[in-house]
Motif scaffolding. Structure first.
Motif, PDB file in Angstrom:
ATOM      1  N   ARG A 195       5.725  11.997  -9.620  1.00 37.38           N
ATOM      2  CA  ARG A 195       4.983  11.463  -8.298  1.00 37.38           C
ATOM      3  C   ARG A 195       5.828  10.688  -7.430  1.00 37.38           C
ATOM      4  N   ARG A 196       5.625  10.979  -6.383  1.00 35.39           N
ATOM      5  CA  ARG A 196       6.330  10.192  -4.978  1.00 35.39           C
ATOM      6  C   ARG A 196       5.182   9.325  -4.232  1.00 35.39           C
ATOM      7  N   GLU A 197       5.645   8.213  -4.118  1.00 31.94           N
ATOM      8  CA  GLU A 197       4.710   7.360  -2.924  1.00 31.94           C
ATOM      9  C   GLU A 197       5.576   7.170  -1.801  1.00 31.94           C
ATOM     10  N   ILE A 198       5.318   7.346  -0.687  1.00 29.78           N
ATOM     11  CA  ILE A 198       5.851   7.152   0.684  1.00 29.78           C
ATOM     12  C   ILE A 198       5.088   5.822   1.205  1.00 29.78           C
ATOM     13  N   TYR A 199       5.825   4.639   1.506  1.00 27.69           N
ATOM     14  CA  TYR A 199       5.280   3.618   2.184  1.00 27.69           C
ATOM     15  C   TYR A 199       5.394   3.746   3.498  1.00 27.69           C
ATOM     16  N   GLN A 200       4.362   4.025   4.254  1.00 29.68           N
ATOM     17  CA  GLN A 200       4.238   4.081   5.681  1.00 29.68           C
ATOM     18  C   GLN A 200       4.160   2.824   6.149  1.00 29.68           C
ATOM     19  N   VAL A 201       3.468   1.882   5.709  1.00 32.09           N
ATOM     20  CA  VAL A 201       3.215   0.364   6.237  1.00 32.09           C
ATOM     21  C   VAL A 201       3.374  -0.446   4.938  1.00 32.09           C
ATOM     22  N   LEU A 202       4.461  -1.261   4.821  1.00 34.90           N
ATOM     23  CA  LEU A 202       4.722  -2.002   3.529  1.00 34.90           C
ATOM     24  C   LEU A 202       4.610  -3.495   4.104  1.00 34.90           C
ATOM     25  N   ASP A 203       3.630  -4.234   3.801  1.00 39.24           N
ATOM     26  CA  ASP A 203       3.458  -5.675   4.414  1.00 39.24           C
ATOM     27  C   ASP A 203       3.360  -6.535   3.145  1.00 39.24           C
ATOM     28  N   LEU A 204       4.386  -6.932   2.882  1.00 36.28           N
ATOM     29  CA  LEU A 204       4.299  -7.930   1.542  1.00 36.28           C
ATOM     30  C   LEU A 204       3.550  -9.148   1.797  1.00 36.28           C
ATOM     31  N   ALA A 205       3.439  -9.732   2.902  1.00 38.86           N
ATOM     32  CA  ALA A 205       2.771 -10.886   3.055  1.00 38.86           C
ATOM     33  C   ALA A 205       1.142 -10.769   3.246  1.00 38.86           C
ATOM     34  N   HIS A 206       0.872  -9.358   3.653  1.00 35.33           N
ATOM     35  CA  HIS A 206      -0.678  -9.249   3.889  1.00 35.33           C
ATOM     36  C   HIS A 206      -0.755  -7.797   3.135  1.00 35.33           C
ATOM     37  N   PRO A 207      -0.725  -7.563   1.907  1.00 36.83           N
ATOM     38  CA  PRO A 207      -0.802  -6.263   1.165  1.00 36.83           C
ATOM     39  C   PRO A 207      -2.249  -5.437   1.386  1.00 36.83           C
ATOM     40  N   GLU A 208      -3.100  -6.278   2.205  1.00 36.00           N
ATOM     41  CA  GLU A 208      -4.315  -5.223   2.607  1.00 36.00           C
ATOM     42  C   GLU A 208      -4.107  -4.460   3.766  1.00 36.00           C
TER      43      GLU A 208
END
Length: 356
Positions: A122-135
């Motif tokens: 399985r692959r996951e592509i993180y188009q938006v990765l916001d560690l401070a605001h994971p929502e």
């Protein structure tokens, strides 16, 4: 209209710089992206991604953290490889990564009603990765598909020739990403019937259909091969006895291994109220389940050579030589378990069995 549909895609090859590691939880993954970005710098051409190697380790998850890159990068634990082209079912996941499993399960539920089965990747592509605001996170989940019919065609041509391949694959053009599970299993049943008509040679049929099997996790094969190269053959078996989920418990008599598949659902197999319930709890293959209500089944037992391919890849990967696999019992023949023999190209005496 569904604003977040499950989509079928043909993923193109992509060059990635990656590092491989085992993690116990998702929150351990993001720091690897920073290490990769610092090393790769301006050659990064896209979003961070993770490739999950299903079944490769007993505890945790074996992953590759990666970036697509425009040129090779090699530094310490970081390497470059081409991520292979592959068919996939994809879906967008919004929000924290800890809830990613919900999206993965939706894709798996979709596969149960359509003409697909998963590979172990399985692959996951993180188009938006916001560690401070994971929502705010936005990720594309890509479940890599197992191309059973393509592999069947390859196996048929390799063993029986191009004309046999053409006859065997009649009607495959009618199977599309939108085809139902019922349509696909009906096509598979017809293909196996055509194979039975093409040859009476069980070894050839085994070679054709075993080519379709899922790929045994390479990391597990490599581990067993290292044991084989550095010790006695039975050292492999003793290691397998410690992890019967993946390797079961083969018994060796001379140069022949005797195998019994573990039930897919041991509790359901033990407590099934009818033979059909027990058979369905035992069997690992969703393509076989619709045929287990009545025995003799409409699906030829030849199909079960697919499962033999799982063990073929394991043992030929360990030994680096061909092995011969023969079914002794299968559910499709009316037995209540699946057993087989694996004849090894080695001269071995005595026997080795697990201690009960």
């Amino acid at each position: 209209m569904n604003a977040n549909p499950i989509q079928y895609k043909r993923l193109e090859p992509v060059q990635i710089a990656a590092l491989k590691t085992v993690v116990a939880a998702r929150d351990q993954i993001p720091p690897f992206f920073e290490r990769l970005r610092l090393t790769c710098g301006e050659v990064v051409t896209g979003n961070p991604m993770v490739i999950f190697h299903g079944g490769a380790v007993k505890d945790g998850f074996l992953i590759e953290a990666a970036f697509p890159v425009s040129q090779p990068v090699a530094s310490g634990e970081i390497y470059t490889r081409t991520l292979e082209a592959a068919p996939a079912l994809t879906m967008i996941h919004s929000g924290a990564h800890q809830t990613m499993r919900e999206t993965v399960l939706k894709i798996y539920e979709y596969m149960e009603t359509h003409a697909w089965t998963t590979s172990l990747f399985r692959r996951e592509i993180y188009q938006v990765l916001d560690l401070a605001h994971p929502e705010n996170n936005r990720s594309e989940v890509q479940v890599i598909l197992h191309e059973w019919d393509r592999l069947l065609a390859e196996g048929a041509e390799k063993v029986l020739g191009a004309e046999a391949r053409q006859r065997l694959m009649q009607g495959i053009e009618s199977i599309t990403p939108a085809s139902s599970f019922e349509d696909y299993t009906a096509w598979i049943q017809g293909a196996i019937d055509r194979l039975d008509a093409l040859t009476d040679d069980e070894e050839k049929k085994c070679l054709v259909v075993s080519h379709c099997a899922h790929v045994f996790p390479q990391e597990r094969i490599d581990r067993m091969r290292a044991i084989y190269e550095n010790g006695a053959f039975d050292d492999i078996l003793h290691e397998m006895y410690a992890d019967e989920f993946w390797y079961e418990k083969p018994v060796r008599r001379g140069n022949v291994l005797y195998m019994r598949k573990n039930p897919f659902n041991p509790e359901g197999y033990q407590n099934g109220a009818t033979p059909a319930e027990r058979r369905k709890a035992y069997c690992h293959c969703p393509f076989v389940h619709p045929y287990l209500d009545e025995i003799p089944a409409r699906l030829s037992p030849t199909f079960c050579y697919c499962g033999a391919g799982w063990y073929r890849r394991l043992w030929e990967g360990i030994l680096g030589q061909p092995v011969k696999i023969e079914h002794v019992e299968t559910l499709l023949r009316g037995n209540d378990q699946c057993t087989m023999t694996i004849t090894l190209p080695l001269e071995l005496d005595g026997e080795c069995a697990p201690e009960e």
